[in-house]
Scaffold this motif. Structure first.
Motif, PDB file in Angstrom:
ATOM      1  N   ALA A 143       0.846  -1.194   0.000  1.00 52.31           N
ATOM      2  CA  ALA A 143       0.000   0.000   0.000  1.00 52.31           C
ATOM      3  C   ALA A 143       0.882   1.246   0.000  1.00 52.31           C
ATOM      4  N   ILE A 144       0.408   2.312  -0.641  1.00 54.86           N
ATOM      5  CA  ILE A 144       1.213   3.517  -0.814  1.00 54.86           C
ATOM      6  C   ILE A 144       0.484   4.756  -0.287  1.00 54.86           C
ATOM      7  N   GLU A 145       1.277   5.765   0.020  1.00 53.13           N
ATOM      8  CA  GLU A 145       0.752   7.091   0.343  1.00 53.13           C
ATOM      9  C   GLU A 145       0.827   7.942  -0.912  1.00 53.13           C
ATOM     10  N   ILE A 146      -0.247   8.670  -1.213  1.00 52.98           N
ATOM     11  CA  ILE A 146      -0.259   9.517  -2.399  1.00 52.98           C
ATOM     12  C   ILE A 146      -0.640  10.947  -2.013  1.00 52.98           C
ATOM     13  N   GLY A 147      -0.345  11.895  -2.912  1.00 54.35           N
ATOM     14  CA  GLY A 147      -0.640  13.303  -2.663  1.00 54.35           C
ATOM     15  C   GLY A 147      -1.554  13.880  -3.716  1.00 54.35           C
ATOM     16  N   LEU A 148      -1.729  15.187  -3.661  1.00 52.81           N
ATOM     17  CA  LEU A 148      -2.574  15.902  -4.612  1.00 52.81           C
ATOM     18  C   LEU A 148      -1.686  16.817  -5.451  1.00 52.81           C
ATOM     19  N   CYS A 149      -1.821  16.745  -6.773  1.00 53.30           N
ATOM     20  CA  CYS A 149      -1.005  17.554  -7.687  1.00 53.30           C
ATOM     21  C   CYS A 149      -1.635  18.925  -7.906  1.00 53.30           C
ATOM     22  N   GLU A 150      -0.784  19.922  -8.060  1.00 51.94           N
ATOM     23  CA  GLU A 150      -1.255  21.254  -8.444  1.00 51.94           C
ATOM     24  C   GLU A 150      -1.445  21.333  -9.965  1.00 51.94           C
ATOM     25  N   THR A 151      -0.657  20.572 -10.712  1.00 52.40           N
ATOM     26  CA  THR A 151      -0.792  20.541 -12.170  1.00 52.40           C
ATOM     27  C   THR A 151      -2.144  19.945 -12.550  1.00 52.40           C
ATOM     28  N   LEU A 152      -2.857  20.599 -13.442  1.00 57.35           N
ATOM     29  CA  LEU A 152      -4.192  20.162 -13.831  1.00 57.35           C
ATOM     30  C   LEU A 152      -4.179  19.372 -15.130  1.00 57.35           C
ATOM     31  N   ILE A 177       5.217  15.592  -8.073  1.00 56.10           N
ATOM     32  CA  ILE A 177       4.973  14.602  -7.025  1.00 56.10           C
ATOM     33  C   ILE A 177       6.283  13.941  -6.592  1.00 56.10           C
ATOM     34  N   ALA A 178       7.243  13.829  -7.519  1.00 54.08           N
ATOM     35  CA  ALA A 178       8.548  13.268  -7.173  1.00 54.08           C
ATOM     36  C   ALA A 178       9.281  14.177  -6.187  1.00 54.08           C
ATOM     37  N   HIS A 179       9.150  15.485  -6.360  1.00 52.00           N
ATOM     38  CA  HIS A 179       9.775  16.440  -5.448  1.00 52.00           C
ATOM     39  C   HIS A 179       9.191  16.322  -4.039  1.00 52.00           C
ATOM     40  N   LYS A 180       7.961  15.828  -3.942  1.00 51.24           N
ATOM     41  CA  LYS A 180       7.331  15.632  -2.637  1.00 51.24           C
ATOM     42  C   LYS A 180       7.723  14.297  -2.015  1.00 51.24           C
ATOM     43  N   GLY A 181       8.476  13.485  -2.762  1.00 54.36           N
ATOM     44  CA  GLY A 181       8.912  12.197  -2.245  1.00 54.36           C
ATOM     45  C   GLY A 181       7.818  11.151  -2.203  1.00 54.36           C
ATOM     46  N   LEU A 182       6.796  11.291  -3.061  1.00 49.61           N
ATOM     47  CA  LEU A 182       5.673  10.361  -3.081  1.00 49.61           C
ATOM     48  C   LEU A 182       5.681   9.541  -4.370  1.00 49.61           C
ATOM     49  N   PRO A 183       5.149   8.324  -4.342  1.00 50.66           N
ATOM     50  CA  PRO A 183       5.153   7.481  -5.544  1.00 50.66           C
ATOM     51  C   PRO A 183       4.099   7.874  -6.577  1.00 50.66           C
ATOM     52  N   GLU A 184       3.029   8.524  -6.157  1.00 48.86           N
ATOM     53  CA  GLU A 184       1.964   8.914  -7.077  1.00 48.86           C
ATOM     54  C   GLU A 184       1.185  10.098  -6.515  1.00 48.86           C
ATOM     55  N   GLY A 185       0.425  10.753  -7.412  1.00 53.40           N
ATOM     56  CA  GLY A 185      -0.396  11.885  -7.007  1.00 53.40           C
ATOM     57  C   GLY A 185      -1.657  11.955  -7.835  1.00 53.40           C
ATOM     58  N   ILE A 186      -2.720  12.491  -7.245  1.00 53.59           N
ATOM     59  CA  ILE A 186      -4.002  12.638  -7.934  1.00 53.59           C
ATOM     60  C   ILE A 186      -4.023  13.946  -8.703  1.00 53.59           C
ATOM     61  N   MET A 187      -4.445  13.880  -9.967  1.00 52.89           N
ATOM     62  CA  MET A 187      -4.583  15.061 -10.804  1.00 52.89           C
ATOM     63  C   MET A 187      -6.066  15.421 -10.955  1.00 52.89           C
ATOM     64  N   LEU A 188      -6.363  16.707 -10.845  1.00 56.92           N
ATOM     65  CA  LEU A 188      -7.697  17.235 -11.075  1.00 56.92           C
ATOM     66  C   LEU A 188      -7.719  17.936 -12.432  1.00 56.92           C
ATOM     67  N   ASN A 189      -8.925  18.216 -12.954  1.00 56.12           N
ATOM     68  CA  ASN A 189      -9.020  19.105 -14.108  1.00 56.12           C
ATOM     69  C   ASN A 189      -9.545  20.460 -13.647  1.00 56.12           C
ATOM     70  N   ALA A 190      -9.787  21.374 -14.579  1.00 51.22           N
ATOM     71  CA  ALA A 190     -10.207  22.731 -14.211  1.00 51.22           C
ATOM     72  C   ALA A 190     -11.596  22.766 -13.588  1.00 51.22           C
ATOM     73  N   TYR A 191     -12.375  21.679 -13.740  1.00 50.43           N
ATOM     74  CA  TYR A 191     -13.669  21.573 -13.074  1.00 50.43           C
ATOM     75  C   TYR A 191     -13.522  21.065 -11.639  1.00 50.43           C
ATOM     76  N   GLN A 192     -12.267  20.844 -11.224  1.00 49.13           N
ATOM     77  CA  GLN A 192     -11.948  20.297  -9.898  1.00 49.13           C
ATOM     78  C   GLN A 192     -12.426  18.855  -9.742  1.00 49.13           C
ATOM     79  N   GLN A 193     -12.558  18.172 -10.869  1.00 47.22           N
ATOM     80  CA  GLN A 193     -12.894  16.747 -10.847  1.00 47.22           C
ATOM     81  C   GLN A 193     -11.617  15.926 -10.738  1.00 47.22           C
ATOM     82  N   ALA A 194     -11.620  14.896  -9.916  1.00 49.94           N
ATOM     83  CA  ALA A 194     -10.489  13.980  -9.806  1.00 49.94           C
ATOM     84  C   ALA A 194     -10.470  13.101 -11.049  1.00 49.94           C
ATOM     85  N   ILE A 195      -9.337  13.104 -11.781  1.00 46.56           N
ATOM     86  CA  ILE A 195      -9.248  12.398 -13.058  1.00 46.56           C
ATOM     87  C   ILE A 195      -8.444  11.102 -12.940  1.00 46.56           C
TER      88      ILE A 195
END
Length: 307
Positions: A143-152, A177-195
């Motif tokens: 299991a992994i810890e993931i973050g939230l990306c600012e890039t849309l 996300i690599a700079h945050k030291g995490l293996p993956e990150g969630i990307m949103l679009n401009a509608y703030q939907q998780a993609i």
């Protein structure tokens, strides 16, 4: 990974270069798919071939022949095995299709000469194989810890779902996300939907529903994602595609990501919320079984029998 560790075949020739006038380089005019090979077993070929067919149709590429493409993949792996002396290794095969050289500016050539680029490299994961059958045996994932990306993610319905060559959003998000030291990150679009992840599809488990983002405006439809939609019923889960917000992720029972190489990636921590992984591990087991049962042997003499 440096170029000496990768075997590259361009239009049937063992070279590591394309023309500077290639439309894939000039305009991102093309698409690709990346598949996993365990020993001599090619995994989820139906999913990758489906992706090729969808992309060629929507991007107005000439129709390709499945047997011919499969043969090219098999030959590229054989060259890699011979030159790297790694017959028993696990490998990743990336196939890039561009519209080749030609056309005036953006205009598509009337008769494009499609470039097919195959790259073979060692897989970044370990897969054990059963001694008697040589079929892959997939270990339970961590299991992994993931973050939230600012890039849309961009919003473009005409291209949504395709793995086209314009992947700059993913490049920026992956670096972030690599700079945050995490293996993956969630990307949103401009509608703030998780993609999805930077290189994976996103899934929620909520009660008896297996929910994944709707990809009509943004994102990439992964080859694993498609097959999971077919397996959901056997796990007593109802498949659902929906527009998801961060609040939906926070209310999920479980959360996981998936792609063709890494498989099922359970998430145990996102946005300070911890998730169990019980049902996710069941999905991993079902996915592993399906891959074993549907693996295509690359040692077959008659490719047609394998397809």
């Amino acid at each position: 990974m440096n170029s000496s560790e990768i075997t590259t075949i361009v239009n049937g020739s063992l070279i590591d270069a394309v023309s500077v006038r290639d439309r894939g380089l000039q305009y991102g005019d093309g698409f690709f798919t990346t598949m996993l090979v365990a020993g001599d077993q090619l995994l989820n070929w139906p999913g990758h071939w489906r992706r090729v067919q969808q992309a060629e149709s929507r991007l107005q590429f000439p129709a390709m022949d499945e047997l011919e493409l499969f043969t090219q993949v098999k030959q590229a792996i054989a060259v890699f095995n011979y030159t790297k002396s790694t017959i028993e290794s696990n490998k990743v095969v990336k196939i890039i299709f561009t519209r080749g050289v030609g056309g005036v500016g953006y205009q598509i050539p009337e008769k494009p000469l499609i470039s097919t680029i195959l790259q073979v490299a060692l897989a970044p994961i370990q897969i054990e194989r059963e001694a008697e059958t040589n079929l892959p045996m997939f270990a339970q994932p961590q299991a992994i810890e993931i973050g939230l990306c600012e890039t849309l993610c961009g919003i473009q319905p005409q291209l949504a779902g395709l793995k086209h060559l314009n992947r700059l959003e993913n490049v920026l998000a992956r670096s972030e996300i690599a700079h945050k030291g995490l293996p993956e990150g969630i990307m949103l679009n401009a509608y703030q939907q998780a993609i999805g992840g930077t290189q994976s599809n996103l899934f929620l488990i909520k009660g008896h529903r297996l929910i994944t983002p709707q990809l009509t405006d943004s994102g990439v439809e992964g080859t694993t994602r498609y097959q999971l939609s077919q397996l959901a019923g056997s796990l007593d889960l109802v498949w659902q595609e929906a527009n998801l917000l961060i609040t939906d992720l926070m209310q999920a029972d479980e959360l996981f990501l998936a792609n063709a190489v890494r498989g099922i990636m359970p998430v145990n921590l996102f946005n300070q919320k911890r998730y169990p992984t019980i049902k996710t591990f069941e999905i991993h087991q079902a996915w592993s079984t399906w891959q074993r049962e549907n693996a295509v042997s690359l040692s077959l003499e008659t490719e047609r029998a394998a397809l």
